[in-house]
Design a protein around this motif. Structure first.
Motif, mmCIF file in Angstrom:
data_model
loop_
_atom_site.group_PDB
_atom_site.id
_atom_site.type_symbol
_atom_site.label_atom_id
_atom_site.label_comp_id
_atom_site.label_asym_id
_atom_site.label_seq_id
_atom_site.Cartn_x
_atom_site.Cartn_y
_atom_site.Cartn_z
ATOM 1 N N LYS A 8 33.801 1.769 26.215
ATOM 2 C CA LYS A 8 32.358 1.521 26.291
ATOM 3 C C LYS A 8 32.003 1.121 27.717
ATOM 4 O O LYS A 8 32.437 0.074 28.212
ATOM 5 C CB LYS A 8 31.941 0.445 25.286
ATOM 6 C CG LYS A 8 31.917 0.938 23.841
ATOM 7 C CD LYS A 8 31.359 -0.112 22.906
ATOM 8 C CE LYS A 8 31.092 0.493 21.516
ATOM 9 N NZ LYS A 8 32.269 1.086 20.897
ATOM 10 N N GLN A 62 19.772 7.236 22.121
ATOM 11 C CA GLN A 62 19.303 6.406 21.024
ATOM 12 C C GLN A 62 19.131 4.969 21.505
ATOM 13 O O GLN A 62 19.929 4.457 22.285
ATOM 14 C CB GLN A 62 20.281 6.438 19.850
ATOM 15 C CG GLN A 62 21.625 5.764 20.112
ATOM 16 C CD GLN A 62 22.355 5.439 18.821
ATOM 17 O OE1 GLN A 62 21.997 5.919 17.755
ATOM 18 N NE2 GLN A 62 23.383 4.610 18.906
ATOM 19 N N VAL A 64 19.115 0.952 20.972
ATOM 20 C CA VAL A 64 19.770 -0.066 20.150
ATOM 21 C C VAL A 64 19.306 -1.438 20.631
ATOM 22 O O VAL A 64 18.843 -1.588 21.764
ATOM 23 C CB VAL A 64 21.310 0.026 20.227
ATOM 24 C CG1 VAL A 64 21.806 1.338 19.629
ATOM 25 C CG2 VAL A 64 21.800 -0.112 21.665
ATOM 26 N N ASN A 65 19.438 -2.427 19.767
ATOM 27 C CA ASN A 65 18.986 -3.777 20.128
ATOM 28 C C ASN A 65 20.038 -4.565 20.882
ATOM 29 O O ASN A 65 19.717 -5.486 21.640
ATOM 30 C CB ASN A 65 18.562 -4.541 18.873
ATOM 31 C CG ASN A 65 17.307 -3.966 18.251
ATOM 32 O OD1 ASN A 65 16.388 -3.534 18.954
ATOM 33 N ND2 ASN A 65 17.256 -3.927 16.923
ATOM 34 N N GLU A 66 21.297 -4.204 20.682
ATOM 35 C CA GLU A 66 22.372 -4.883 21.406
ATOM 36 C C GLU A 66 23.549 -3.944 21.563
ATOM 37 O O GLU A 66 23.697 -2.969 20.820
ATOM 38 C CB GLU A 66 22.782 -6.163 20.689
ATOM 39 C CG GLU A 66 23.149 -5.991 19.237
ATOM 40 C CD GLU A 66 23.374 -7.312 18.552
ATOM 41 O OE1 GLU A 66 24.452 -7.469 17.936
ATOM 42 O OE2 GLU A 66 22.491 -8.187 18.619
ATOM 43 N N SER A 68 26.640 -4.139 20.903
ATOM 44 C CA SER A 68 27.593 -4.026 19.790
ATOM 45 C C SER A 68 27.205 -2.920 18.809
ATOM 46 O O SER A 68 28.029 -2.477 18.002
ATOM 47 C CB SER A 68 27.704 -5.363 19.052
ATOM 48 O OG SER A 68 26.448 -5.747 18.514
ATOM 49 N N GLN A 69 25.955 -2.451 18.868
ATOM 50 C CA GLN A 69 25.482 -1.396 17.968
ATOM 51 C C GLN A 69 25.701 0.006 18.544
ATOM 52 O O GLN A 69 25.359 1.001 17.897
ATOM 53 C CB GLN A 69 23.992 -1.589 17.672
ATOM 54 C CG GLN A 69 23.662 -2.900 16.979
ATOM 55 C CD GLN A 69 22.167 -3.158 16.881
ATOM 56 O OE1 GLN A 69 21.374 -2.591 17.628
ATOM 57 N NE2 GLN A 69 21.766 -4.028 15.954
ATOM 58 N N ILE A 71 27.053 3.561 19.527
ATOM 59 C CA ILE A 71 27.808 4.533 18.732
ATOM 60 C C ILE A 71 28.485 5.538 19.653
ATOM 61 O O ILE A 71 27.870 6.070 20.584
ATOM 62 C CB ILE A 71 26.860 5.274 17.761
ATOM 63 C CG1 ILE A 71 26.235 4.268 16.775
ATOM 64 C CG2 ILE A 71 27.601 6.372 17.014
ATOM 65 C CD1 ILE A 71 25.198 4.888 15.873
ATOM 66 N N ASN A 76 23.630 5.488 24.522
ATOM 67 C CA ASN A 76 23.005 4.309 23.936
ATOM 68 C C ASN A 76 22.187 3.556 24.987
ATOM 69 O O ASN A 76 22.684 3.283 26.077
ATOM 70 C CB ASN A 76 24.077 3.379 23.369
ATOM 71 C CG ASN A 76 24.944 4.054 22.321
ATOM 72 O OD1 ASN A 76 24.619 4.055 21.153
ATOM 73 N ND2 ASN A 76 26.049 4.643 22.754
ATOM 74 N N VAL A 78 20.261 0.036 25.440
ATOM 75 C CA VAL A 78 19.976 -1.297 24.903
ATOM 76 C C VAL A 78 18.574 -1.695 25.343
ATOM 77 O O VAL A 78 18.262 -1.703 26.546
ATOM 78 C CB VAL A 78 20.995 -2.332 25.391
ATOM 79 C CG1 VAL A 78 20.636 -3.732 24.871
ATOM 80 C CG2 VAL A 78 22.404 -1.953 24.954
#
Length: 348
Positions: A8, A62, A64-66, A68-69, A71, A76, A78
């Motif tokens: 990541k 996409q 994401v809010n944090e 850790s989400q 994919i 991604n 944030v």
């Protein structure tokens, strides 16, 4: 981290008015990049959508809010902020500085919490980012405060690795700042990085002189004779493969750098001018010596071409791949260190 999981890569977006977002989006517009890593961009879906449209870059992502989400197999983003900051390409604004801080803070927090594996930072403006929360000359000093370890600004490219004894300080303060303790600390950080991050078993390091011609035996300044030479001698006697001091002008001009695994320059321009001349566009700024991996492209915000779609993502791509290589080398180093019988299988 499971062997099948992709690394990541956290990405701080840098100055919104510069080329940071452009080089990031251009890099991941090629879907093949998702075979190598999972990108986690710290900004907002609205900001990325604006930049994407303004620059004419086709890319899917996409929100994401944090971190850790995030994919695997997707880009991604944030959502560090919900509002839509004003973008003024080519302008050094206070607002752009504020959002570059917010992106960096969120990315570093995720790095410390292991929500991301490595950090790649897009360029900031060292003036408009200054605030009560960020009063540092650059990324390196900020990360040195936030992460464990002794930081070393390390410029890397194929066959050339240049570190600095002093980085963002005035030239008038350089000689006084270079002490035996600083030299030993930076040499130790470089040695450890070369072993752990670049799989070099017995690193060979060159130190450049502080004064022209390394002081000419004290004729042009005494610092090389009184500080550098005795410290190099002491380190050599203790087993380090450290040599010098070398006169910086002839050292690079004669390809002398090719005989060493790493080079320690006395100050910023002494190291970075030859490095960027030899490696510009493919160079990477790596913050060595810290518990986490951070890299960055070797260029700045490039306001003069911001918003015009002309930015070359080459250096950012190099920074990304360097972060991945270093991370994997560290993972291998940990495994080999845990099983000493396998050490003989390492590189050179």
């Amino acid at each position: 981290m499971q062997e099948t999981a992709k690394v990541k890569v956290g990405i701080s977006i840098g100055d919104l008015n510069g080329i940071g977002c452009e080089v990031v989006l251009k890099t991941f517009a090629d879907n093949r990049m998702l075979d190598f890593c999972t990108p986690v961009i710290f900004a907002s879906s609205k900001t990325v959508a604006f930049q994407k449209k303004a620059l004419g870059i086709e890319i899917k992502y996409q929100g994401v809010n944090e971190a850790s989400q995030a994919i695997d197999g997707k880009i991604n983003v944030v959502n560090v902020w919900k509002e839509s900051p004003r973008t003024q390409f080519g302008e050094a604004t206070e607002e752009a500085g504020e959002y570059s801080i917010r992106s960096l803070e969120a990315a570093v927090k995720a790095l410390k919490e292991d929500a991301i594996d490595v950090l790649v930072t897009a360029p900031i403006n060292k003036n408009n980012i200054q605030s009560e929360r960020f009063s540092f000359p650059g990324h390196t000093d900020y990360l040195a405060q936030e992460l464990e370890g002794n930081s070393l600004m390390f410029m890397i490219s194929d066959g050339l690795r240049v570190g600095l004894l002093t980085d963002h300080i005035a030239v008038s303060e350089v000689a006084q700042a270079i002490t035996p303790e600083v030299i030993k600390e930076k040499v130790a950080a470089m040695e450890r990085s070369l072993r752990m991050d670049f799989a070099i078993r017995k690193p060979k390091i060159a130190l450049l002189g502080i004064n022209p011609h390394s002081g000419d035996n004290g004729v042009i300044g005494k610092e090389d004779e009184e500080v550098l030479k005795p410290t190099i001698k002491e380190l050599s006697e203790k087993g380090s493969m450290v040599f010098g001091p070398y006169s910086a002008d002839s050292f690079f001009g004669s390809d002398g750098y090719k005989a060493f695994d790493g080079i320690l320059a006395a100050y910023h321009d002494q190291g970075l001018i030859p490095f960027k001349t030899l490696a510009f566009g493919k160079g990477v700024n790596f913050t060595a010596g810290l518990e986490k991996v951070r890299t960055s492209p070797d260029h700045g915000t490039a306001y003069e071409i911001a918003g015009k779609g002309k930015a070359d993502p080459g250096s950012f791509e190099e920074a990304l791949f360097s972060a991945l290589r270093i991370f994997k080398n560290r993972e291998e180093f940990k495994q080999l260190s845990a099983n000493p019988l396998k050490k003989q299988k390492r590189g050179k």
